[in-house]
Design an enzyme around this catalytic site. Structure first.
Site, PDB file in Angstrom:
ATOM      1  CD  GLU A   1      -3.135  -0.975   2.136  1.00 46.85           C
ATOM      2  OE1 GLU A   1      -4.159  -1.646   1.986  1.00 46.85           O
ATOM      3  OE2 GLU A   1      -2.952  -0.222   3.125  1.00 46.85           O
ATOM      4  CG  ASN A   2       4.713   1.453   1.425  1.00 44.36           C
ATOM      5  OD1 ASN A   2       3.854   1.353   2.297  1.00 44.36           O
ATOM      6  ND2 ASN A   2       5.923   0.971   1.566  1.00 44.36           N
TER       7      ASN A   2
END
Length: 748
Positions: free
Chosen positions: A347-348
């Site tokens: 999810e970065n």
């Protein structure tokens, strides 16, 4: 320290620390090895100008430690200190094996051969005499190997890295468990590399390997213009990935016994799962995890350990640690047949863009790792397993429906779809978090989605004080790390209504989770091949908690586990609501053979009498999903009057080729039905085995059996009973005697 002399330092739990002690040992005497641990947070560099401004507990990003240990929305803040894997004193002479690799490059089905590659990485410590690497590949228990070759390691210099290619005749292919026969197991070979100088054995490495090809197909989807597939192709067969996300099985990751891994992974296999995603905030798992996945036919999506944060790129020491970590883990895991994908992070990219949607020029902090270092290590040291920059990733938003993989947190967190540059919105109302939004998700591969549910009462009894056993007590809310604490109430409100006591809360939260997962997975599987995966969040827990898991910390399966087991079956019959008020019946066939069966469909009344029953001759091609019958709204009405909330659709296979399924025309709370208590008879078959026979006079909903021992297993659980149908549930416990008096029957 060895004998008071500093050997070196380790600042990364994700690769082993190796020290040469040759000149520091006191031969023939006692030696003292001492290890000093510093409090992790005190080792942070206060001069580091990098500031992580989002992500929970941002101090964690400066250390290559398991990120979840600093607290997550399903786990406590328990950062560990200590040695978490075995310590060895190893003696080498002349040369040693640094690593080996076995992979399949091509399977020729016509000629029944496989092209495999073998890499041998060795270090020569002394002399320049050529060394020999003896390669042996054999089926377990067979004396004659299918491959026996020798490589000569005579390159100049100490490092040796030859790659060789061999043809294996009549290979037994490794398949996922859902594509094997009921009694078959994935084919594994014994792979051994022996390093020799003449007749002397210098080093040996052994591993179980499989012959199989696996690629990631991202070609354009011709039937949905503007989109691309995201599907895994195993031995030339596009598969639908069915499974879950895996988090560490305990907050104390060094003390997880092998039998705990086996129990959880066997439960995953028994629930028809063929893939698990190792989430990037946990750990690169112990060897036993991957060995079990190889044996059980479960593919592994492997995240690198970066999650929900910005990571510094201005510290050369940190950069070097990441590079060493990546190289170590790629070497360690690359030959497992279960390994399906290397993924850069969790999810970065997505979260950075959401938080900086109006600053498209800003680069994601950590891109150096996801775009350069990690894929570089995979390309150089693996070269076969696909790499993916992050999860989610791809398309008009990093969480796009058009390409790549997708995390659906519209349901539960209330965040509807968006595109690059659009502001982030959220709707936390019951309508905003409704699981019916899954039907609006046309993603290619759904790698995260899910909802909270309570664990079984026995788990709460063990950890919640007696005077705190009620919904939203301080202790119950402490065991819910998500915020706000009433988020699950909005979900239950639209499905079951709000609970009045603890027992009702347990059942209502489980119903909301189970019905939601059933609804979503059925939708995703019907979309095959346009959608090619559904990995729900999450399989397991690291402590006793109210969470998204389907198997709680102690190993009890929630209702959702049994729902998932049925909806992940290789052949699925499911009902789809149509826009005109009608309902269609779909068959999803993941098997490699054509499906043919007589299918019985019934429009029933909850009070017992059917409106009609039809027998359909149904066939579906191999590896296919499609509609086989449709009923109009008029055909789904009760001629005796009353609305459809008092009716349901039921489907079963005449030959038991798929699990029974049903469709309700309204939310559980709005159905016109009276709860029905089934009749129960228990027979003692053996000390650790019972047969429980159940009979209901009318339609019975959410029928379930519970027992206070987490080792107790059920042939089926949390199901509906048709009027007059007898159901026999086999209850077993391999570790303890079963007392019929301890079996509790529940229903709703």
């Amino acid at each position: 320290y060895l004998n008071g002399s500093l050997l070196g330092r380790s600042e990364n739990m994700f690769h082993e620390a190796v020290f040469n002690v040759t000149n520091k040992l006191r031969w023939g005497q006692n030696n003292t090895l001492a290890v000093r641990f510093d409090p992790p947070l005190k080792r942070l560099n206060p001069e580091n100008p990098f500031k992580s401004t989002w992500g929970r507990n941002p101090d964690r990003v400066f250390m290559r430690k398991a990120q979840f240990g600093y607290g997550w929305d399903w786990g406590p803040r328990l950062p560990t200190i200590g040695i978490w894997r075995p310590v060895e004193l190893v003696r080498h002479r002349i040369g040693a094996l640094l690593g080996t690799q076995f992979n399949t490059l091509r399977v020729d089905h016509k000629n029944n051969t496989a092209l495999v590659m073998v890499r041998v990485e060795a270090m020569r410590f002394a002399g320049d005499t050529p060394l020999k690497a003896e390669i042996r590949l054999a089926l377990p228990g067979e004396k004659k190997p299918v491959l026996f070759e020798t490589l000569t390691l005579d390159q100049p210099g100490p490092l040796q890295d030859p790659v060789a290619y061999f043809t294996v005749k009549n290979p037994k292919l490794w398949w996922t468990n859902d594509l094997l026969g009921s009694d078959a197991e994935p084919a594994l070979y014994d792979f051994r590399v022996t390093l020799r100088k003449g007749k002397d054995v210098l080093d040996v490495k052994e591993q179980k390997v499989g012959i199989r090809t696996l690629t990631l197909d991202q070609s354009p989807d011709p039937d949905e213009p503007g989109t691309r597939f995201f599907r895994f192709v195993l031995n030339g067969v596009p598969i639908f990935a069915k499974g879950a996300n895996w988090i560490p099985a305990d907050s104390f990751v060094g003390a997880i016994p092998p039998e705990h891994y086996e129990r959880l992974l066997v439960m995953a296999r028994d629930a028809n799962m063929n893939m698990l995603r190792i989430w990037g905030g946990g750990i690169y798992e112990h060897d036993v995890f991957y060995e079990l996945c190889d044996r059980l036919g479960i593919l592994v999506w492997q995240d690198f350990m970066f999650a929900c944060a910005m990571y510094p790129e201005n510290d050369n020491r940190f950069i070097n640690e990441v590079d060493a970590e990546a190289r170590y883990q790629v070497r360690r895991l690359r030959s497992h047949p279960s390994l399906a994908l290397w993924c850069g992070n969790n999810e970065n990219q997505w979260l950075h863009e959401r938080n900086n949607y109006d600053k498209p020029w800003e680069k994601v902090p950590g891109s150096l790792y996801y775009d350069v270092i990690l894929p570089g290590a995979v390309k150089e040291l693996d070269g076969v397993t696909p790499y993916w920059p992050g999860s989610p990733y791809g398309g008009s938003d990093y969480n796009s429906m058009e390409e790549g993989d997708r995390h659906n947190w519209w349901v539960w967190h209330g965040g509807p779809p968006r595109r690059f540059g659009e502001p982030v919105t959220a709707d936390h109302s019951p309508e905003g978090v409704s699981y019916r939004h899954y039907a609006e998700d046309f993603g290619r591969f759904i790698s995260e989605f899910g909802m909270h549910a309570a664990p079984v009462y026995e788990t709460l009894r063990r950890v919640i004080p007696e005077d705190q056993r009620y919904h939203h007590s301080p202790s119950m809310d402490h065991h819910n790390k998500d915020n706000p604490k009433n988020k699950g109430d909005a979900l239950m409100e639209s499905v079951t209504g709000l609970p009045e006591d603890l027992e009702t809360y347990i059942d209502f939260s489980m119903i909301a989770q189970a019905e939601g997962l059933k609804f979503g997975i059925e939708h995703f599987r019907r979309r095959k091949p346009h959608c090619s995966g559904a990995l729900f969040w999450q399989l397991n827990d690291c402590w006793p908690v109210l969470s998204w898991s389907l198997i709680d910390y102690y190993g009890f399966g929630k209702a959702g586990y049994y729902y998932a087991r049925r909806v992940f079956a290789p052949v699925l019959a499911s009902f789809k609501e149509e826009a005109d008020g009608g309902v269609s019946l779909w068959i999803t066939n993941d098997l490699l053979d054509e499906f043919r069966d007589k299918v019985i469909v019934r429009l029933g009344r909850f009070d017992g009498d059917p409106v009609w029953e039809q027998a359909l001759e149904v066939k579906a091609p191999e590896n296919f999903s499609g509609e086989v019958r449709r009923w109009t709204r008029e055909e789904l009405t009760d001629p005796a009057g009353g609305d459809c909330n008092g009716l349901y659709l039921w489907v079963r296979s005449a030959a038991n080729k798929f699990p029974e399924n049903r469709h309700f025309f309204a939310a559980i709370k709005d159905l016109q039905r009276e709860p029905v208590e089934p009749e129960m008879e228990i027979r003692q078959v053996g000390e650790g085995e019972l047969e429980v026979e159940l009979l209901a006079p009318a339609n019975a909903y959410f029928v379930h059996l519970t027992h206070p021992d987490e080792n107790t297993r059920y042939s089926d659980n949390y199901f509906d009973l048709e009027p007059g149908d007898r159901r026999v549930v086999r209850v077993t416990n391999p570790k303890a005697a079963l007392n019929p008096a301890e079996i509790h029957l529940g229903w709703r």
